[in-house]
Design an enzyme around this catalytic site. Structure first.
Site, PDB file in Angstrom:
ATOM      1  N   ARG A  11      32.904  -7.520   4.406  1.00  0.00           N
ATOM      2  CA  ARG A  11      33.605  -8.680   3.835  1.00  0.00           C
ATOM      3  C   ARG A  11      35.101  -8.394   3.842  1.00  0.00           C
ATOM      4  O   ARG A  11      35.538  -7.338   3.394  1.00  0.00           O
ATOM      5  CB  ARG A  11      33.133  -8.914   2.401  1.00  0.00           C
ATOM      6  CG  ARG A  11      34.032  -9.811   1.556  1.00  0.00           C
ATOM      7  CD  ARG A  11      33.837 -11.274   1.918  1.00  0.00           C
ATOM      8  NE  ARG A  11      34.792 -12.117   1.216  1.00  0.00           N
ATOM      9  CZ  ARG A  11      34.577 -12.687   0.040  1.00  0.00           C
ATOM     10  NH1 ARG A  11      33.428 -12.510  -0.577  1.00  0.00           N
ATOM     11  NH2 ARG A  11      35.504 -13.437  -0.523  1.00  0.00           N
ATOM     12  N   ARG A  13      32.849 -16.038   5.318  1.00  0.00           N
ATOM     13  CA  ARG A  13      32.630 -14.650   4.893  1.00  0.00           C
ATOM     14  C   ARG A  13      31.207 -14.201   5.194  1.00  0.00           C
ATOM     15  O   ARG A  13      30.260 -14.986   5.120  1.00  0.00           O
ATOM     16  CB  ARG A  13      32.946 -14.456   3.400  1.00  0.00           C
ATOM     17  CG  ARG A  13      32.047 -15.132   2.408  1.00  0.00           C
ATOM     18  CD  ARG A  13      32.427 -16.554   2.036  1.00  0.00           C
ATOM     19  NE  ARG A  13      33.809 -16.823   1.749  1.00  0.00           N
ATOM     20  CZ  ARG A  13      34.353 -16.742   0.529  1.00  0.00           C
ATOM     21  NH1 ARG A  13      33.620 -16.385  -0.494  1.00  0.00           N
ATOM     22  NH2 ARG A  13      35.595 -17.055   0.337  1.00  0.00           N
ATOM     23  N   ASP A  23      29.399 -13.025   0.074  1.00  0.00           N
ATOM     24  CA  ASP A  23      30.119 -13.256  -1.177  1.00  0.00           C
ATOM     25  C   ASP A  23      29.113 -13.094  -2.306  1.00  0.00           C
ATOM     26  O   ASP A  23      28.007 -13.640  -2.228  1.00  0.00           O
ATOM     27  CB  ASP A  23      30.672 -14.692  -1.161  1.00  0.00           C
ATOM     28  CG  ASP A  23      31.526 -14.992  -2.379  1.00  0.00           C
ATOM     29  OD1 ASP A  23      32.220 -14.074  -2.855  1.00  0.00           O
ATOM     30  OD2 ASP A  23      31.500 -16.145  -2.853  1.00  0.00           O
ATOM     31  N   ASP A  57      29.133 -13.677  -6.342  1.00  0.00           N
ATOM     32  CA  ASP A  57      29.851 -14.099  -7.541  1.00  0.00           C
ATOM     33  C   ASP A  57      28.998 -13.836  -8.766  1.00  0.00           C
ATOM     34  O   ASP A  57      27.776 -14.016  -8.730  1.00  0.00           O
ATOM     35  CB  ASP A  57      30.161 -15.606  -7.482  1.00  0.00           C
ATOM     36  CG  ASP A  57      31.292 -15.915  -6.520  1.00  0.00           C
ATOM     37  OD1 ASP A  57      32.078 -14.992  -6.197  1.00  0.00           O
ATOM     38  OD2 ASP A  57      31.393 -17.079  -6.082  1.00  0.00           O
TER      39      ASP A  57
HETATM   40  N1  LIG Z   1      32.819 -14.564 -12.219  1.00  0.00           N
HETATM   41  C1  LIG Z   1      33.421 -13.990 -11.165  1.00  0.00           C
HETATM   42  N2  LIG Z   1      32.683 -13.498 -10.152  1.00  0.00           N
HETATM   43  C2  LIG Z   1      33.282 -12.913  -9.070  1.00  0.00           C
HETATM   44  N3  LIG Z   1      34.613 -12.738  -8.944  1.00  0.00           N
HETATM   45  C3  LIG Z   1      35.388 -13.207  -9.945  1.00  0.00           C
HETATM   46  C4  LIG Z   1      34.836 -13.858 -11.096  1.00  0.00           C
HETATM   47  N4  LIG Z   1      35.848 -14.207 -11.925  1.00  0.00           N
HETATM   48  C5  LIG Z   1      36.963 -13.817 -11.342  1.00  0.00           C
HETATM   49  N5  LIG Z   1      36.724 -13.199 -10.151  1.00  0.00           N
HETATM   50  C6  LIG Z   1      37.762 -12.668  -9.293  1.00  0.00           C
HETATM   51  O1  LIG Z   1      37.910 -13.523  -8.216  1.00  0.00           O
HETATM   52  C7  LIG Z   1      38.472 -12.755  -7.162  1.00  0.00           C
HETATM   53  C8  LIG Z   1      38.254 -13.465  -5.845  1.00  0.00           C
HETATM   54  O2  LIG Z   1      36.892 -13.400  -5.530  1.00  0.00           O
HETATM   55  P1  LIG Z   1      36.362 -13.970  -4.184  1.00  0.00           P
HETATM   56  O3  LIG Z   1      37.281 -13.589  -3.080  1.00  0.00           O
HETATM   57  O4  LIG Z   1      34.915 -13.579  -4.071  1.00  0.00           O
HETATM   58  O5  LIG Z   1      36.533 -15.515  -4.489  1.00  0.00           O
HETATM   59  P2  LIG Z   1      35.754 -16.642  -3.815  1.00  0.00           P
HETATM   60  O6  LIG Z   1      34.294 -16.339  -3.946  1.00  0.00           O
HETATM   61  O7  LIG Z   1      36.310 -16.856  -2.448  1.00  0.00           O
HETATM   62  O8  LIG Z   1      36.142 -17.924  -4.664  1.00  0.00           O
HETATM   63  P3  LIG Z   1      35.481 -18.502  -5.981  1.00  0.00           P
HETATM   64  O9  LIG Z   1      36.087 -17.714  -7.097  1.00  0.00           O
HETATM   65  O10 LIG Z   1      35.927 -19.937  -5.913  1.00  0.00           O
HETATM   66  O11 LIG Z   1      33.995 -18.344  -5.870  1.00  0.00           O
HETATM   67  C9  LIG Z   1      37.776 -11.426  -7.240  1.00  0.00           C
HETATM   68  O12 LIG Z   1      38.606 -10.388  -6.805  1.00  0.00           O
HETATM   69  C10 LIG Z   1      37.438 -11.293  -8.719  1.00  0.00           C
HETATM   70  O13 LIG Z   1      38.278 -10.331  -9.373  1.00  0.00           O
HETATM   71  N1  LIG Z   2      28.517 -24.058   0.619  1.00  0.00           N
HETATM   72  C1  LIG Z   2      29.296 -23.099   0.121  1.00  0.00           C
HETATM   73  N2  LIG Z   2      30.600 -23.300  -0.017  1.00  0.00           N
HETATM   74  C2  LIG Z   2      31.366 -22.336  -0.565  1.00  0.00           C
HETATM   75  C3  LIG Z   2      30.825 -21.121  -0.979  1.00  0.00           C
HETATM   76  C4  LIG Z   2      29.439 -20.926  -0.815  1.00  0.00           C
HETATM   77  O1  LIG Z   2      28.870 -19.850  -1.175  1.00  0.00           O
HETATM   78  N3  LIG Z   2      28.705 -21.933  -0.273  1.00  0.00           N
HETATM   79  N4  LIG Z   2      31.593 -20.191  -1.563  1.00  0.00           N
HETATM   80  C5  LIG Z   2      32.874 -20.432  -1.796  1.00  0.00           C
HETATM   81  C6  LIG Z   2      33.676 -19.452  -2.539  1.00  0.00           C
HETATM   82  O2  LIG Z   2      32.926 -18.598  -3.242  1.00  0.00           O
HETATM   83  C7  LIG Z   2      33.542 -21.626  -1.355  1.00  0.00           C
HETATM   84  N5  LIG Z   2      32.688 -22.564  -0.725  1.00  0.00           N
END
Ligand SMILES: Nc1ncnc2c1ncn2[C@@H]1O[C@H](COP(=O)(O)OP(=O)(O)OP(=O)(O)O)[C@@H](O)[C@H]1O
Ligand SMILES: Nc1nc2c(c(=O)[nH]1)N=C(CO)CN2
Length: 289
Positions: free
Chosen positions: A209, A218, A221, A223
């Site tokens: 990643r 990516r 991911d 979360d």
């Molecule tokens: N609940 C959470 N889970 C994962 N990452 C988090 C969370 N809250 C804040 N972050 C922060 O968000 C930063 C960016 O994460 P990442 O690049 O995976 O974002 P993303 O998945 O593209 O966007 P989104 O936050 O919209 O899902 C991470 O470095 C992390 O420190």
């Molecule tokens: N359908 C879909 N869209 C996204 C996704 C994802 O997991 N699925 N994750 C994102 C940032 O975490 C932004 N957009």
């Protein structure tokens, strides 16, 4: 601390010091007083948020009818150790073993021992978290398979529940991205929230990643959607995840896995109705559907 009482789990076993007991066997009965925090279950109404007493009873019964030991003290301690190891949300436990037909040569009603156990600091408490996984680059299903394996292989993480997978249109980010495969898992972990985030990010980078474009494509991911009842607003880790309530790509697979789950007190099925991305989502067919 809340308490669950389970009494009179009965079985025929061969525990005892005397040869006669080992040969003939006798009845044993076990009562448990289980100390746990069931506030999450009281609000979610989900059995996965509490101690499933049927599973505990099965474990107790397996000890009663299983490998004989000499003393009921030992039987009680074995039961307690096994329960604490297998039920991460139990913090305290009283195990009473009755031996109503013990070989005692005078009239008596019953003999019993009570073992009191607590999860000590060396046995850190297990917390539950919901993680959402997504992939839209490379071998998406294989990536998700190996990510789940990596979670499972982590010494401080146990995967409790795995959702079916959804094929979803990319939400946000550059136009023309490939579709995602999304899924959700429930884990139990002894890691603190930041440590669990670190473990997830390590698994992401093990899957090549790279973070360049926000919401760009990516390989993987992960979360953190919830961690126990923790609410926090640090930019490094926001809990519950601040966008989860409006993302069908998180809520829909979660609802397939746990239809009655709630997020911030609202049923996820209700949140789902408001999610704009619900239309572009389909349940994956095949072995992951
Ligand atoms: N609940 C959470 N889970 C994962 N990452 C988090 C969370 N809250 C804040 N972050 C922060 O968000 C930063 C960016 O994460 P990442 O690049 O995976 O974002 P993303 O998945 O593209 O966007 P989104 O936050 O919209 O899902 C991470 O470095 C992390 O420190
Ligand atoms: N359908 C879909 N869209 C996204 C996704 C994802 O997991 N699925 N994750 C994102 C940032 O975490 C932004 N957009």
């Amino acid at each position: 601390m809340d308490w669950i009482q389970l009494t009179g789990v009965n079985g025929y076993g061969y525990h005892g010091v005397f040869a006669q007991e080992r040969y003939q066997g006798q009845h044993f009965s076990v009562d448990l007083n289980i100390g746990t925090d069931f506030s999450a279950a009281a609000s979610s109404d989900e059995v996965t948020d509490t101690v499933h007493y049927g599973e505990v009873a099965a474990l107790v019964h397996a000890h009663i009818v299983g490998e004989p030991v000499n003393l009921i003290e030992r039987l009680a301690a074995n039961i307690a150790t096994d329960i604490l190891q297998n039920f991460p949300t139990i913090d305290r436990l009283e195990v009473r073993v009755h031996k109503p037909d013990a070989p005692i040569q005078v009239p008596f009603e019953s003999v019993a021992v009570t073992h009191v156990a607590r999860r000590d600091k060396a046995t850190p408490s297990w917390q539950q978290a919901i993680l959402a996984l997504g992939s839209n680059l490379g071998e998406k299903d294989t990536t998700l398979d190996t990510a789940i394996e990596a979670l499972q292989d982590h010494p401080n993480i146990r995967v409790l529940n795995v959702s079916p997978r959804a094929i979803t249109k990319a939400v946000g980010g550059p136009e023309g991205q490939p579709d995602f495969v999304n899924m959700v898992v429930r884990v139990a972990t002894t890691l603190k929230p930041f440590e669990l985030l670190g473990a997830c990010q390590q698994i992401e980078s093990d899957h090549d990643r790279v973070r360049t474009i926000r919401w760009g494509p990516r390989t993987l991911d992960i979360d953190m959607i919830t961690y126990a009842d923790v609410k926090q607003d640090s930019p490094i880790l926001r809990l519950p995840h601040p966008l989860a309530h409006q993302r069908a790509f998180v809520l829909e697979p979660w609802s397939w896995m746990e239809p009655h789950a709630t997020l911030n007190g609202t049923p996820i099925t209700e949140l789902l109705r408001q999610c704009p991305d619900r239309e572009g989502l389909n349940r994956a067919k095949g072995r992951h559907g």
